[in-house]
Design a protein around this motif. Structure first.
Motif, PDB file in Angstrom:
ATOM      1  N   LEU A 185       0.815  -1.219   0.000  1.00  0.00           N
ATOM      2  CA  LEU A 185       0.000   0.000   0.000  1.00  0.00           C
ATOM      3  C   LEU A 185       0.848   1.267   0.000  1.00  0.00           C
ATOM      4  CD1 LEU A 185      -2.666  -1.068   2.637  1.00  0.00           C
ATOM      5  CD2 LEU A 185      -3.110  -0.656   0.216  1.00  0.00           C
ATOM      6  N   LYS A 189      -3.850   3.151  -2.143  1.00  0.00           N
ATOM      7  CA  LYS A 189      -2.439   3.145  -2.554  1.00  0.00           C
ATOM      8  C   LYS A 189      -2.138   4.320  -3.483  1.00  0.00           C
ATOM      9  CE  LYS A 189       0.725   0.465  -5.480  1.00  0.00           C
ATOM     10  NZ  LYS A 189       1.918   0.391  -4.614  1.00  0.00           N
ATOM     11  N   ARG A 206       0.408   7.406  -2.923  1.00  0.00           N
ATOM     12  CA  ARG A 206       1.502   7.614  -3.872  1.00  0.00           C
ATOM     13  C   ARG A 206       1.495   9.024  -4.452  1.00  0.00           C
ATOM     14  NH1 ARG A 206       2.621   8.478  -8.766  1.00  0.00           N
ATOM     15  NH2 ARG A 206       0.401   8.590  -9.332  1.00  0.00           N
TER      16      ARG A 206
END
Length: 514
Positions: free
Chosen positions: A99, A489, A493
């Motif tokens: 994740l 995730k 990011r």
């Protein structure tokens, strides 16, 4: 002249239209989470670990209750094996890496460290388990955020009176000191208690959680006082004897759902304030307010009700001046568990409650709008801006407080990897987080509940909160990411929320560099 004027007017309209078109065509500025904002997930020891009697672990109140009275659990299950994180902790850390989590909030099982709850016997295999868990996280730069108590009291402590014993704060400080000593060189974020209301009201003042004491008249309030004193003793132990060497912070996590007035009437506004005081104020005010002690209006209401009910004194105990000073200011941060909202009325939508109980003392009506989407949990609906409302209220009340969202999540019924409702919920909540940051609220992190499916207390395994689905029928307790895991995730990011983002695949992955 008329024709020229028309041309000028038409030209003006064309220019304005072009400008508007350019404005709408240009990409909107993306709102970003700060680079140092902690994104994580959360779990609790009894809900995921299993190994209920492995390697010297003692019995806790959930072990005792589920083994002796299994009918109180919806599917008659228990946490004996759960997700077996006791043996699968490396896989759990691998999921954190998948994740891209910055942090992971988990709890330590008191009875796994001290089998009978008292500090005379330390269970070294239990210490080794948490050492391995913490070290595995740190290997991949995942910040451990540790909760000392997430509802699983050692049964021996309960047999001695539990939170109602005058010695409870002493026993909790002893336990906390051992945990600080053994793990504080690596753990820099400590939470003393998870959700005091659920501990005290649901466990001691009703039958909704272990130990189902159901001491409706005095149990909740006696527990509340003992709990905040125990919290303060652990905090001051850390502050005095460990902070200078270990350099961490210590706070508490309180369940703060939003209780707003049903109407704009002063009566409904006051009713909402009374319920806020009853549900979380009796734990937050002693610690975070300038004056300390229990919240004034609710104290007066309980005292009045107690007198009318024939009690010789208020069912809510008082703090001594020394206790007020001990507790006041005893937190470096306010952990907020937030899920939903309820609208409050002074006169409408009232339900029956036991006469001498928290809800009867509050004496308010509660209502949820029918257009709010429902989850698998009967208490959890999708109420717009409820997180922002809660954080804004807390910031206005406790102006210097630092906050972490220590739980926030959505339940579904049973298995299934496609969880668009959960995705909508998370995106809405995280937009509220951005709103809060832009409003200047000192919010440092967000922990999604939960990393993986777990034993959901009285609901057993019928309700699932996990970003990862767990196959509880498999011997390996196989974990598989849901669609929401991929969405979360990408938010981590990119540090942004793209409402149109769709994950390209539904397969297991580990990014390069993790």
């Amino acid at each position: 002249m008329r024709q020229h004027s028309n041309c000028v007017g038409e030209m003006t309209i064309i220019v304005l239209s072009l400008l508007l078109a350019l404005c709408y065509a240009s990409p909107r500025q993306e709102r970003r989470f700060p680079d140092d904002f902690l994104f994580g997930a959360a779990t609790a020891s009894y809900q995921i670990e299993g190994g209920w009697n492995a390697d010297g672990k003692g019995e806790n109140i959930w072990d005792r209750m589920t083994h002796t009275n299994p009918d109180v659990i919806k599917d008659k299950s228990n946490g004996d094996k759960a997700a077996n994180s006791y043996n699968n902790y490396a896989r759990d850390v691998e999921m954190m890496r998948e994740l891209g989590l910055n942090a992971y909030r988990f709890s330590i099982s008191w009875a796994r460290i001290l089998p009978n709850g008292l500090a005379n016997q330390i269970n070294e295999p239990g210490v080794e388990f948490y050492n391995n868990y913490i070290n595995e996280m740190l290997k991949y730069n995942i910040t451990p955020m540790v909760t000392l108590y997430h509802w699983d009291l050692p049964q021996k402590i309960q047999d001695l009176g539990g939170f109602l014993s005058p010695l409870f704060p002493e026993w909790f400080e002893d336990y906390a000191r051992i945990v600080f000593q053994r793990f504080g060189d690596r753990v820099k974020h400590w939470i003393t208690f998870n959700e005091p209301c659920e501990i005290c009201f649901e466990g001691y003042g009703s039958s909704a959680k272990a130990p189902i004491l159901n001491a409706t008249d005095v149990g909740t309030y006696m527990c509340a006082k003992q709990l905040v004193i125990a919290h303060a003793r652990a905090y001051h132990a850390y502050d005095k004897d460990y902070r200078s060497d270990q350099g961490g912070v210590c706070g508490i996590t309180i369940s703060v759902n939003w209780y707003g007035p049903l109407t704009d009437s002063e009566e409904d506004k006051f009713a909402a304030e009374i319920l806020r005081q009853a549900k979380w104020g009796i734990y937050a005010e002693p610690i975070f307010s300038e004056q300390g002690g229990f919240p004034k209006e609710f104290v007066e209401r309980v005292a009045k009700n107690s007198e009318e009910q024939g009690y010789p004194r208020s069912r809510m105990p008082e703090f001594s001046p020394e206790e007020i000073e001990l507790v006041r200011g005893s937190a470096d941060f306010f952990g907020v568990n937030h899920y939903t909202a309820v609208l409050i009325s002074a006169t409408e939508h009232k339900h029956w409650f036991p006469v001498s109980s928290l809800y009867a003392d509050a004496d308010v009506g509660m209502y949820t709008l029918p257009e709010w989407a429902s989850s698998a949990s009967d208490w959890l609906t999708f109420a717009p801006n409820s997180l922002l409302n809660s954080l804004s209220h807390l910031r206005n009340k406790y102006k210097d407080a630092v906050f972490y969202i220590t739980e926030n999540g959505w339940s579904q019924a049973g298995a299934g990897l496609e969880d668009d409702d959960r995705i909508s919920y998370y995106r809405s909540a995280l937009n509220n987080v951005l709103d809060s940051l832009e409003a200047g609220i000192k919010l440092k992190g967000y922990m999604a509940w939960s990393l993986l499916d777990n034993f959901e207390w009285m609901q057993g395994y019928t309700e699932r909160f996990g970003l990862y689905e767990v196959d509880f029928e498999s011997s390996e307790k196989t974990r598989t990411p849901r669609k929401s895991a991929f969405i979360y995730k990408e938010i981590i990011r990119s540090r942004t929320i793209d409402p149109e983002y769709e994950p390209p695949t539904r397969t297991m992955w580990i990014d390069e560099g993790h």
